[in-house]
Design a protein around this motif. Structure first.
Motif, PDB file in Angstrom:
ATOM      1  N   PRO A  65       0.834  -1.210   0.000  1.00  0.00           N
ATOM      2  CA  PRO A  65       0.000   0.000   0.000  1.00  0.00           C
ATOM      3  C   PRO A  65       0.867   1.257   0.000  1.00  0.00           C
ATOM      4  CG  PRO A  65       0.002  -1.017   2.161  1.00  0.00           C
ATOM      5  CD  PRO A  65       0.770  -1.930   1.257  1.00  0.00           C
ATOM      6  N   ILE A  66       0.377   2.293  -0.677  1.00  0.00           N
ATOM      7  CA  ILE A  66       1.074   3.575  -0.751  1.00  0.00           C
ATOM      8  C   ILE A  66       0.270   4.579   0.051  1.00  0.00           C
ATOM      9  CG2 ILE A  66       1.882   5.385  -2.316  1.00  0.00           C
ATOM     10  CD1 ILE A  66       1.833   3.228  -4.528  1.00  0.00           C
ATOM     11  N   LYS A  69      -0.325  10.552   1.071  1.00  0.00           N
ATOM     12  CA  LYS A  69       0.551  11.717   0.890  1.00  0.00           C
ATOM     13  C   LYS A  69       1.654  11.450  -0.125  1.00  0.00           C
ATOM     14  CE  LYS A  69       3.722  10.479   4.568  1.00  0.00           C
ATOM     15  NZ  LYS A  69       4.518  10.930   5.656  1.00  0.00           N
ATOM     16  N   ASN A  70       1.876  10.163  -0.461  1.00  0.00           N
ATOM     17  CA  ASN A  70       2.914   9.786  -1.417  1.00  0.00           C
ATOM     18  C   ASN A  70       2.361   9.394  -2.781  1.00  0.00           C
ATOM     19  OD1 ASN A  70       4.814  10.191   0.569  1.00  0.00           O
ATOM     20  ND2 ASN A  70       4.919   8.033   1.130  1.00  0.00           N
ATOM     21  N   ALA A  71       1.079   9.630  -3.026  1.00  0.00           N
ATOM     22  CA  ALA A  71       0.457   9.200  -4.277  1.00  0.00           C
ATOM     23  C   ALA A  71       0.076  10.406  -5.129  1.00  0.00           C
ATOM     24  CB  ALA A  71      -0.787   8.363  -3.994  1.00  0.00           C
ATOM     25  N   LEU A  72       0.563  10.412  -6.361  1.00  0.00           N
ATOM     26  CA  LEU A  72       0.154  11.390  -7.366  1.00  0.00           C
ATOM     27  C   LEU A  72      -0.538  10.606  -8.464  1.00  0.00           C
ATOM     28  CD1 LEU A  72       0.039  14.061  -8.929  1.00  0.00           C
ATOM     29  CD2 LEU A  72       2.384  13.633  -9.665  1.00  0.00           C
ATOM     30  N   GLY A  87      -3.140  12.082  -3.544  1.00  0.00           N
ATOM     31  CA  GLY A  87      -3.892  11.284  -2.586  1.00  0.00           C
ATOM     32  C   GLY A  87      -4.805  10.300  -3.288  1.00  0.00           C
ATOM     33  N   TYR A  88      -5.864   9.912  -2.572  1.00  0.00           N
ATOM     34  CA  TYR A  88      -6.809   8.938  -3.101  1.00  0.00           C
ATOM     35  C   TYR A  88      -8.206   9.544  -3.157  1.00  0.00           C
ATOM     36  CZ  TYR A  88      -3.104   5.536  -2.558  1.00  0.00           C
ATOM     37  OH  TYR A  88      -1.925   4.870  -2.669  1.00  0.00           O
ATOM     38  N   PRO A  89      -9.091   8.953  -3.973  1.00  0.00           N
ATOM     39  CA  PRO A  89     -10.442   9.513  -4.096  1.00  0.00           C
ATOM     40  C   PRO A  89     -11.211   9.587  -2.770  1.00  0.00           C
ATOM     41  CG  PRO A  89     -10.034   7.978  -5.871  1.00  0.00           C
ATOM     42  CD  PRO A  89      -8.871   7.885  -4.939  1.00  0.00           C
ATOM     43  N   GLY A  90     -10.953   8.693  -1.845  1.00  0.00           N
ATOM     44  CA  GLY A  90     -11.649   8.719  -0.555  1.00  0.00           C
ATOM     45  C   GLY A  90     -11.259   9.917   0.299  1.00  0.00           C
ATOM     46  N   ASP A  91     -10.104  10.520   0.006  1.00  0.00           N
ATOM     47  CA  ASP A  91      -9.630  11.671   0.772  1.00  0.00           C
ATOM     48  C   ASP A  91     -10.212  12.983   0.260  1.00  0.00           C
ATOM     49  OD1 ASP A  91      -8.066   9.762   1.992  1.00  0.00           O
ATOM     50  OD2 ASP A  91      -6.290  10.220   0.774  1.00  0.00           O
ATOM     51  N   ASP A  92     -11.070  12.928  -0.772  1.00  0.00           N
ATOM     52  CA  ASP A  92     -11.671  14.094  -1.420  1.00  0.00           C
ATOM     53  C   ASP A  92     -10.605  15.086  -1.894  1.00  0.00           C
ATOM     54  OD1 ASP A  92     -13.868  15.441  -2.419  1.00  0.00           O
ATOM     55  OD2 ASP A  92     -13.993  16.750  -0.667  1.00  0.00           O
ATOM     56  N   PRO A  93      -9.729  14.642  -2.820  1.00  0.00           N
ATOM     57  CA  PRO A  93      -8.664  15.526  -3.305  1.00  0.00           C
ATOM     58  C   PRO A  93      -9.182  16.533  -4.325  1.00  0.00           C
ATOM     59  CG  PRO A  93      -8.565  13.467  -4.463  1.00  0.00           C
ATOM     60  CD  PRO A  93      -9.670  13.330  -3.446  1.00  0.00           C
TER      61      PRO A  93
END
Length: 166
Positions: A65-66, A69-72, A87-93
């Motif tokens: 898992p990434i 904060k480390n995902a673009l 981030g990820y879609p669940g974080d509402d970016p």
């Protein structure tokens, strides 16, 4: 070989000497030219295809898992549109749109936020309506910017919903 042909006319031997004609045999030169041409054709290296090496993980490999904060995430869409978010879609970016120009996705990959984080992983996702050329362009941009960690990932339903709400 060159050959001289003399024409002698015994009746006119007292007069001016007759001109001598000559014939040049071109056979050896043609043979040499064909040998040289054959040699150069057989020893020439033609343009080689430029390939990019991609190491793909196996299906049985570990699923690491990434952190968000480390995902673009880079999403490739139709008409050469590129969406990106951290981030990820669940974080509402915040989803932003760009393109493949030098002031587009390249500047995102060269941004301070990306270069400051050595653990960042770029996740490249393509929609069904994107073209293969878009994927190649995205991989070229990753190579140009010197991005070392990236992966091609399937577009999930959460990503589709996030793009739809954009």
């Amino acid at each position: 070989m060159a050959r001289l042909q003399e024409k002698q006319n015994p009746a006119k031997s007292n007069r001016k000497r007759a001109r001598k004609g000559f014939h040049l045999d071109m056979t050896p030169m043609v043979d040499l030219a064909s040998l040289l041409l054959t040699f150069f054709i057989l020893t020439t290296t033609f343009a080689r295809l430029q390939t990019m090496e991609i190491n793909m993980p196996t299906a049985q490999g570990p699923n690491t898992p990434i952190p968000g904060k480390n995902a673009l995430n880079i999403v490739l869409d139709e008409a050469d549109k590129v969406y990106y978010f951290f981030g990820y879609p669940g974080d509402d970016p915040e989803v932003k749109q760009t393109d493949f120009s030098a002031t587009g996705i390249r500047q995102v990959l060269l941004a301070e936020r990306v270069k400051r984080n050595p653990d960042i992983v770029v996740l490249v996702k393509a929609t069904e309506s994107s073209r293969f050329k878009n994927l190649v362009d995205a991989l070229d941009e990753l190579k140009i910017t010197g991005t070392r960690k990236y992966a091609m990932v399937e577009l999930r339903e959460e990503d589709k919903q996030l793009l739809a709400t954009r």
